[in-house]
Design a protein around this motif. Structure first.
Motif, mmCIF file in Angstrom:
data_model
loop_
_atom_site.group_PDB
_atom_site.id
_atom_site.type_symbol
_atom_site.label_atom_id
_atom_site.label_comp_id
_atom_site.label_asym_id
_atom_site.label_seq_id
_atom_site.Cartn_x
_atom_site.Cartn_y
_atom_site.Cartn_z
ATOM 1 N N ALA A 184 0.836 -1.212 0.000
ATOM 2 C CA ALA A 184 0.000 0.000 0.000
ATOM 3 C C ALA A 184 0.867 1.257 0.000
ATOM 4 N N GLU A 199 2.334 1.709 -3.488
ATOM 5 C CA GLU A 199 1.342 2.256 -4.428
ATOM 6 C C GLU A 199 1.103 3.728 -4.159
ATOM 7 N N LYS A 200 1.001 4.109 -2.897
ATOM 8 C CA LYS A 200 0.763 5.498 -2.543
ATOM 9 C C LYS A 200 1.937 6.371 -2.957
ATOM 10 N N PHE A 209 1.864 6.808 -6.674
ATOM 11 C CA PHE A 209 0.787 7.725 -7.064
ATOM 12 C C PHE A 209 1.200 9.171 -6.824
ATOM 13 N N TRP A 232 2.686 2.596 -11.425
ATOM 14 C CA TRP A 232 1.593 2.719 -10.459
ATOM 15 C C TRP A 232 0.517 1.683 -10.734
ATOM 16 N N ALA A 233 0.145 1.487 -11.997
ATOM 17 C CA ALA A 233 -0.920 0.540 -12.341
ATOM 18 C C ALA A 233 -0.543 -0.880 -11.945
ATOM 19 N N PHE A 248 -0.972 -0.956 -8.199
ATOM 20 C CA PHE A 248 -2.358 -0.763 -7.762
ATOM 21 C C PHE A 248 -3.213 -1.995 -8.033
ATOM 22 N N TRP A 249 -3.083 -2.561 -9.261
ATOM 23 C CA TRP A 249 -3.874 -3.736 -9.601
ATOM 24 C C TRP A 249 -3.144 -5.036 -9.303
ATOM 25 N N ARG A 306 -8.804 5.577 -9.209
ATOM 26 C CA ARG A 306 -8.219 5.095 -7.942
ATOM 27 C C ARG A 306 -9.220 5.227 -6.801
ATOM 28 N N TYR A 353 -12.053 2.607 -7.137
ATOM 29 C CA TYR A 353 -11.640 1.276 -6.727
ATOM 30 C C TYR A 353 -11.544 1.174 -5.204
ATOM 31 N N ARG A 354 -11.050 2.239 -4.579
ATOM 32 C CA ARG A 354 -10.914 2.218 -3.121
ATOM 33 C C ARG A 354 -12.293 2.177 -2.453
#
Length: 583
Positions: free
Chosen positions: A476, A479-480, A483, A505-506, A509-510, A562, A565-566
């Motif tokens: 996490a 990813e943050k 971003f 990032w993608a 994130f995924w 983003r 999705y969150r």
């Protein structure tokens, strides 16, 4: 006189009404015309033409003509409709126009059929389609594709690299290519590369698309011809999203068909072993500490690392083996599987760790590993091997026994002469006490050993649990961080850096390393993100400064997806993100 004037007025009114009726009839007749036209009637097989169909009538016209018969001989690559109203010298004219970009399905004399709409009928149009003309030496086209494979024959499950090189010397707004799919073939897209190249003194930009193919059955693998559509911008000062505005040309390109002979596994390969066709395979062993310093009850971590070029991790076998020595215990951990896909192909890795514990001192044998594999470079059977090892294991502190000192024979004889029974009783009692003491010590050692093993396993489970939670928090945080870095890059406006960070990032994130292009990101996002990805890709294709890409809009689109999705994740019970769109 009054009668004459009355008759004159009646005639005038009649003439005016007749003229008005005639005019309305003419206007009505004009409003019901349907006219078809094309920009060219003679084209090549690899070219396209523009068809315009105009209906002069109300600007509120609904529906459209039936174009089903058109698709028999032409492929409709793009279609748009517009309603317009023009005023000429006080006269208002309204019409509806359909514009299409057509690609011929075959060569020869083709016919654009007559269309009918609202009672009006258009004229049919004949189009002559000739074979695609080969490129003469020294006369390179402004856009073209090269198709290549790295081998004409391969074994089943062996990697085959398929490459498409797209060359262009003009501004490209969009490149649309077909999806690559085969029966009984696993397809892994490779990293996309871009570079420049000069051909016959003319500079070209090259985009290279690579695929790693893993055929799963022995046969003849046919790689079919594909059709790609490249939209060439002829007007640099226009928006890439205004498909109907400006000057552009849609070029239809074809890839070359290829054939590969897929062979069966060689009969000389060991039966029952996992089939591993690879150009290079290595097996390495490492220990957390020196295994020659083994001690009873103290575990040492052993790591085995198997890596193979031209394979994916799901093809690699298990490499940990059971201990053959009963004094040796092996506690394996979950294996780690890794895949790396770069421009040169796939690299697979399998890492297995285990805790090795010795229950008794002495000479202990640690089993080796022997994995057969097929060298696709030399076309020979080879083995990756770690030999058996033997170590002298020292006993633990609690397992060391005190030596028993025997009683001297002379003293025993004297005691027997003086007191025949007492010494015997004392000797037996002392021996029994020692026996009970030794048994108690052995029991304590066994109890402590079991307690230590249970404590180690519990500690290992706690460590695994903490590590798993730390990995989730680290993922996490990663990813943050990516971003936020992407946000800073969007503020600076470096398009190449924005693309690189968006892909990173993608993937975080995924949780999908297979995301290698902006098209992959666009398929997982909403309409706004798809639009911005198209704009960024188009801007990177350009050779001039006429870019319509807006970094701020790109960031907002990413942020919106983003956040969506969150929000979805907060309403789900699983660990995975609930996708908004299916890719």
């Amino acid at each position: 006189m009054k009668l004459y004037r009355s008759m004159l007025i009646q005639k005038t009114v009649a003439i005016v009404l007749a003229l008005a009726a005639f005019s309305c009839s003419a206007i009505s007749a004009h409003a019901q015309t349907l006219t078809a036209s094309v920009d060219r009637t003679t084209i090549g097989e690899d070219e396209t033409l523009n068809l315009s169909l105009r209906y002069n009538g109300s600007s509120n016209t609904r529906g459209q003509p039936d174009f089903a018969n058109l698709s028999n001989q032409f492929e409709i690559l793009n279609q748009s409709q517009s309603n317009r109203m023009n005023s000429y010298n006080g006269r208002i004219e309204s019409y509806t126009e359909w514009q299409m970009i057509l690609a011929p399905r075959t060569t020869g004399s083709l016919l654009i059929p007559a269309f009918e709409f609202q009672g009006a009928r258009s004229n049919p149009i004949k189009v002559t389609v000739s074979d695609a003309q080969p490129v003469a030496p020294g006369n390179v086209k402004e856009v073209f594709i090269e198709t290549s494979i790295d081998k004409d024959a391969a074994y089943v499950q062996e990697q085959v690299i398929l490459r498409y090189k797209f060359y262009y010397s003009v501004n490209i707004d969009e490149l649309a290519k077909e999806d690559l799919a085969f029966d009984n073939v696993l397809v892994e897209p490779l990293e996309e590369t871009r570079y420049g190249k000069t051909i016959n003194g003319k500079p070209f930009q090259v985009v290279e698309f690579g695929y790693a193919l893993f055929p799963q059955a022995s046969s003849v693998l046919e790689i079919p011809e594909q059709t790609w559509n490249a939209r060439i911008s002829r007007s640099p000062r226009r928006s890439v999203f205004d498909f109907n505005g400006g000057r552009y040309e849609l070029k239809r390109l074809k890839t070359a068909a290829k054939t590969i002979n897929i062979k069966e596994k060689p009969a000389s390969f060991p039966a029952g072993a996992t089939w591993l066709p690879s150009s290079a395979l290595t097996l390495a062993e490492s220990w957390a500490s020196d295994p020659s310093k083994f001690k009873v009850g103290e575990p040492i971590t052993r790591t085995l690392n198997l890596q193979a070029n031209g394979l994916i991790s799901s093809q690699l076998p298990e490499i940990n083996t059971e201990a053959r020595d009963p004094r040796l215990k092996v506690y394996p951990d979950q294996p780690k599987l890794n895949d790396k896909l770069d421009v040169d192909g796939a690299i697979a890795q399998r890492v297995e760790t285990s805790a090795v514990v010795v229950n008794e001192g002495g000479e202990i044998g640690v089993p080796g590993v022997r994995i057969p594999w097929w060298n696709t470079v030399t076309d020979k059977l080879e083995y990756a091997e770690i030999p058996d090892r033997k170590f002298w294991v020292a006993a633990g502190e609690k397992s060391k026994q005190q030596p028993v000192v025997p009683t001297p024979p002379a003293v025993a004889e004297q005691n027997d002469t003086r007191q025949p029974s007492a010494p015997t009783t004392a000797s037996n009692g002392d021996s029994g006490a020692h026996s009970w003491l030794y048994l108690l010590v052995a029991l304590l050692i066994l109890t402590n050993g079991v307690s230590i093993l249970l404590w180690l396993r519990a500690a290992k489970q706690r460590t695994t649990s903490v590590t798993s939670k730390d990995n989730q928090r680290a993922g996490a945080d990663s990813e943050k961080s990516l971003f936020n870095t992407l946000k800073n890059s969007c503020e600076q406006g470096n398009e190449a850096e924005i693309r690189r960070l968006a892909l990173a990032w993608a993937q975080a994130f995924w949780g999908k390393p297979a995301i290698t292009s902006l098209s992959d990101i666009a398929r997982k996002g909403d309409c706004a993100l798809q639009t911005e990805c198209l704009a960024l890709d188009a801007s990177l294709f350009r050779n001039d400064d006429a870019s319509e890409f807006d970094p701020a809009a790109f960031y907002r689109a990413v942020e919106q997806v983003r956040d969506s999705y969150r929000v979805n994740k907060s309403h789900t019970t699983g660990d995975e993100l609930a996708p908004l769109y299916h890719s």
